[in-house]
Motif scaffolding. Sequence first.
Motif, PDB file in Angstrom:
ATOM      1  N   GLU A 152       0.837  -1.207   0.000  1.00 52.32           N
ATOM      2  CA  GLU A 152       0.000   0.000   0.000  1.00 52.32           C
ATOM      3  C   GLU A 152       0.870   1.255   0.000  1.00 52.32           C
ATOM      4  O   GLU A 152       0.591   2.214  -0.728  1.00 52.32           O
ATOM      5  N   SER A 153       1.907   1.254   0.806  1.00 54.32           N
ATOM      6  CA  SER A 153       2.793   2.425   0.900  1.00 54.32           C
ATOM      7  C   SER A 153       3.452   2.713  -0.442  1.00 54.32           C
ATOM      8  O   SER A 153       3.527   3.871  -0.885  1.00 54.32           O
ATOM      9  N   SER A 154       3.938   1.679  -1.094  1.00 53.22           N
ATOM     10  CA  SER A 154       4.595   1.859  -2.388  1.00 53.22           C
ATOM     11  C   SER A 154       3.617   2.386  -3.432  1.00 53.22           C
ATOM     12  O   SER A 154       3.957   3.282  -4.225  1.00 53.22           O
ATOM     13  N   GLU A 155       2.395   1.858  -3.424  1.00 53.04           N
ATOM     14  CA  GLU A 155       1.397   2.308  -4.396  1.00 53.04           C
ATOM     15  C   GLU A 155       1.031   3.769  -4.160  1.00 53.04           C
ATOM     16  O   GLU A 155       0.907   4.565  -5.116  1.00 53.04           O
ATOM     17  N   VAL A 156       0.865   4.142  -2.894  1.00 57.30           N
ATOM     18  CA  VAL A 156       0.515   5.536  -2.568  1.00 57.30           C
ATOM     19  C   VAL A 156       1.657   6.471  -2.961  1.00 57.30           C
ATOM     20  O   VAL A 156       1.435   7.528  -3.554  1.00 57.30           O
ATOM     21  N   ARG A 157       2.883   6.084  -2.632  1.00 54.87           N
ATOM     22  CA  ARG A 157       4.029   6.941  -2.980  1.00 54.87           C
ATOM     23  C   ARG A 157       4.111   7.161  -4.488  1.00 54.87           C
ATOM     24  O   ARG A 157       4.306   8.288  -4.958  1.00 54.87           O
ATOM     25  N   SER A 158       3.967   6.079  -5.252  1.00 53.86           N
ATOM     26  CA  SER A 158       4.060   6.197  -6.715  1.00 53.86           C
ATOM     27  C   SER A 158       2.951   7.080  -7.275  1.00 53.86           C
ATOM     28  O   SER A 158       3.191   7.918  -8.162  1.00 53.86           O
ATOM     29  N   ALA A 159       1.737   6.906  -6.770  1.00 54.94           N
ATOM     30  CA  ALA A 159       0.605   7.688  -7.276  1.00 54.94           C
ATOM     31  C   ALA A 159       0.770   9.176  -6.943  1.00 54.94           C
ATOM     32  O   ALA A 159       0.491  10.042  -7.785  1.00 54.94           O
ATOM     33  N   LEU A 160       1.239   9.471  -5.740  1.00 52.63           N
ATOM     34  CA  LEU A 160       1.464  10.866  -5.379  1.00 52.63           C
ATOM     35  C   LEU A 160       2.591  11.467  -6.213  1.00 52.63           C
ATOM     36  O   LEU A 160       2.507  12.620  -6.668  1.00 52.63           O
ATOM     37  N   ALA A 161       3.656  10.694  -6.428  1.00 55.28           N
ATOM     38  CA  ALA A 161       4.775  11.189  -7.237  1.00 55.28           C
ATOM     39  C   ALA A 161       4.323  11.456  -8.674  1.00 55.28           C
ATOM     40  O   ALA A 161       4.710  12.470  -9.276  1.00 55.28           O
ATOM     41  N   ASP A 162       3.503  10.567  -9.230  1.00 58.05           N
ATOM     42  CA  ASP A 162       3.002  10.767 -10.599  1.00 58.05           C
ATOM     43  C   ASP A 162       2.160  12.031 -10.705  1.00 58.05           C
ATOM     44  O   ASP A 162       2.086  12.649 -11.778  1.00 58.05           O
ATOM     45  N   ALA A 163       1.537  12.423  -9.584  1.00 60.64           N
ATOM     46  CA  ALA A 163       0.725  13.640  -9.569  1.00 60.64           C
ATOM     47  C   ALA A 163       1.550  14.879  -9.214  1.00 60.64           C
ATOM     48  O   ALA A 163       0.999  15.975  -9.075  1.00 60.64           O
ATOM     49  N   GLY A 164       2.862  14.693  -9.060  1.00 59.94           N
ATOM     50  CA  GLY A 164       3.741  15.821  -8.725  1.00 59.94           C
ATOM     51  C   GLY A 164       3.690  16.223  -7.270  1.00 59.94           C
ATOM     52  O   GLY A 164       4.038  17.360  -6.934  1.00 59.94           O
ATOM     53  N   LEU A 165       3.272  15.298  -6.401  1.00 58.19           N
ATOM     54  CA  LEU A 165       3.129  15.602  -4.980  1.00 58.19           C
ATOM     55  C   LEU A 165       4.168  14.833  -4.173  1.00 58.19           C
ATOM     56  O   LEU A 165       4.277  13.614  -4.297  1.00 58.19           O
ATOM     57  N   GLY A 166       4.929  15.539  -3.363  1.00 59.46           N
ATOM     58  CA  GLY A 166       5.888  14.881  -2.488  1.00 59.46           C
ATOM     59  C   GLY A 166       5.187  14.306  -1.271  1.00 59.46           C
ATOM     60  O   GLY A 166       4.096  14.755  -0.885  1.00 59.46           O
ATOM     61  N   CYS A 167       5.792  13.304  -0.648  1.00 57.20           N
ATOM     62  CA  CYS A 167       5.215  12.739   0.570  1.00 57.20           C
ATOM     63  C   CYS A 167       6.326  12.145   1.431  1.00 57.20           C
ATOM     64  O   CYS A 167       7.330  11.644   0.913  1.00 57.20           O
ATOM     65  N   LEU A 168       6.148  12.233   2.728  1.00 57.13           N
ATOM     66  CA  LEU A 168       7.097  11.678   3.696  1.00 57.13           C
ATOM     67  C   LEU A 168       6.364  10.636   4.530  1.00 57.13           C
ATOM     68  O   LEU A 168       5.291  10.914   5.074  1.00 57.13           O
ATOM     69  N   PHE A 169       6.936   9.453   4.639  1.00 58.72           N
ATOM     70  CA  PHE A 169       6.331   8.386   5.432  1.00 58.72           C
ATOM     71  C   PHE A 169       6.845   8.487   6.867  1.00 58.72           C
ATOM     72  O   PHE A 169       8.050   8.610   7.100  1.00 58.72           O
ATOM     73  N   LEU A 170       5.914   8.438   7.812  1.00 60.82           N
ATOM     74  CA  LEU A 170       6.225   8.677   9.215  1.00 60.82           C
ATOM     75  C   LEU A 170       6.106   7.382  10.018  1.00 60.82           C
ATOM     76  O   LEU A 170       5.168   6.608   9.831  1.00 60.82           O
ATOM     77  N   LYS A 171       7.061   7.174  10.921  1.00 67.99           N
ATOM     78  CA  LYS A 171       7.023   6.048  11.869  1.00 67.99           C
ATOM     79  C   LYS A 171       6.845   4.718  11.129  1.00 67.99           C
ATOM     80  O   LYS A 171       7.543   4.445  10.181  1.00 67.99           O
TER      81      LYS A 171
END
Length: 375
Positions: free
Chosen positions: A86-105
């Motif tokens: 799930e984390s990998s899918e969310v990261r890829s989808a956000l990156a494709d939309a030009g949105l950065g994201c930081l995974f916490l804990k």
Amino acid sequence: MDHRASLRAVRALAAGPDAFVSALERAPDYDAAAFERFLTQHKLLDWAAPVLSSGRAAHLIRAGFRESLREYRAARLAHNQELLRESSEVRSALADAGLGCLFLKGLYFGHRFYGDVNRRHQVDVDVLVRSSQLEAALGVLARLGYDVNTNLDDGKPVAVRLREIRGRMAAKAPHAVTVRRGATKLDLHWCLNSRSLGRIDEEPLWAARRRFQLSGHEFETLSDQHTLAFLLVSLCEDLRRGACRAKHFLDLYFMLRALDPHVDWEAFCQRQRAQGVLKVSINVLAVFFSLWGCAEEFPGVVRAVSRRLRLVELRDAEGALALMERPRGSPENRLWFRRVYPRSSSRYWAWRLTRDLPHTLTRLQPSRGFALPEG
């Protein structure tokens, strides 16, 4: 077997299985059923299960519990693999939309500080996005199939939470929107701590971010010191709610093991003061050292805390234990929180010098000062 004996046995496991077994064998009034309940309640089964399910500790737990641990571990391995996907899918989808994201804990803590993602209890996925990109990130999650209409924390429409975040009282709004897809819950953070919103610039968080890899997947997270600051505030909030688990203090223990020799603790305290959370940090660290009895392992941070004991809003180690043991909704814990994490300095001192004056005067007595345990 009281909480402190259980906590110190859990800490001993970091030194190896023999140290853990020895700590339990030396514990006064050891009760297998009580210790099993403690591990379950405090989300520590993932940490202790590999040893407890082995022959080395067979005499310390009941046979039925040992068998249940094997089933538990198999289920947790599958759960953690799903969280990673799930984390990998969310990261890829956000990156494709030009949105950065930081995974916490979560999985990062297990990987970085525990040495194995499966040794830390993982529940959900925590992702931080820039405040201005929250709505766009929710749109991405919606396209992935997440229910972004209902906020899981309170059951209210997400639109209500967004109005709180974008309204005049953003500093009182929760720091995340909680959504779900299937069995996976995701906390989408728009900030780390809304209570200190006016004092924290989010750009330094992003400028200092670090990369990490899990099973071939690349992610980003906060820097070590920003992670520690976030964890201390989170622990304070958990103590207020009566929801603090020993798992969270185990996170802190492992973080300090990694960071204590390398951090300029005086500079760290100055940054915490500038952000209005120094008192929070000192109080949480005082509670931690009182309960875990490991001050000698962390000379750097202990020196910094010792210089600031006047900030601690507890009388002694018994007060620290009570703070952790009280049930959810405890008025005593909420009162402690109000003393250590004021929202407004002027209102705080008006309250401390009127309704809370007896406590304020008591703290001025030299004999009532808090002291860190030596061992």
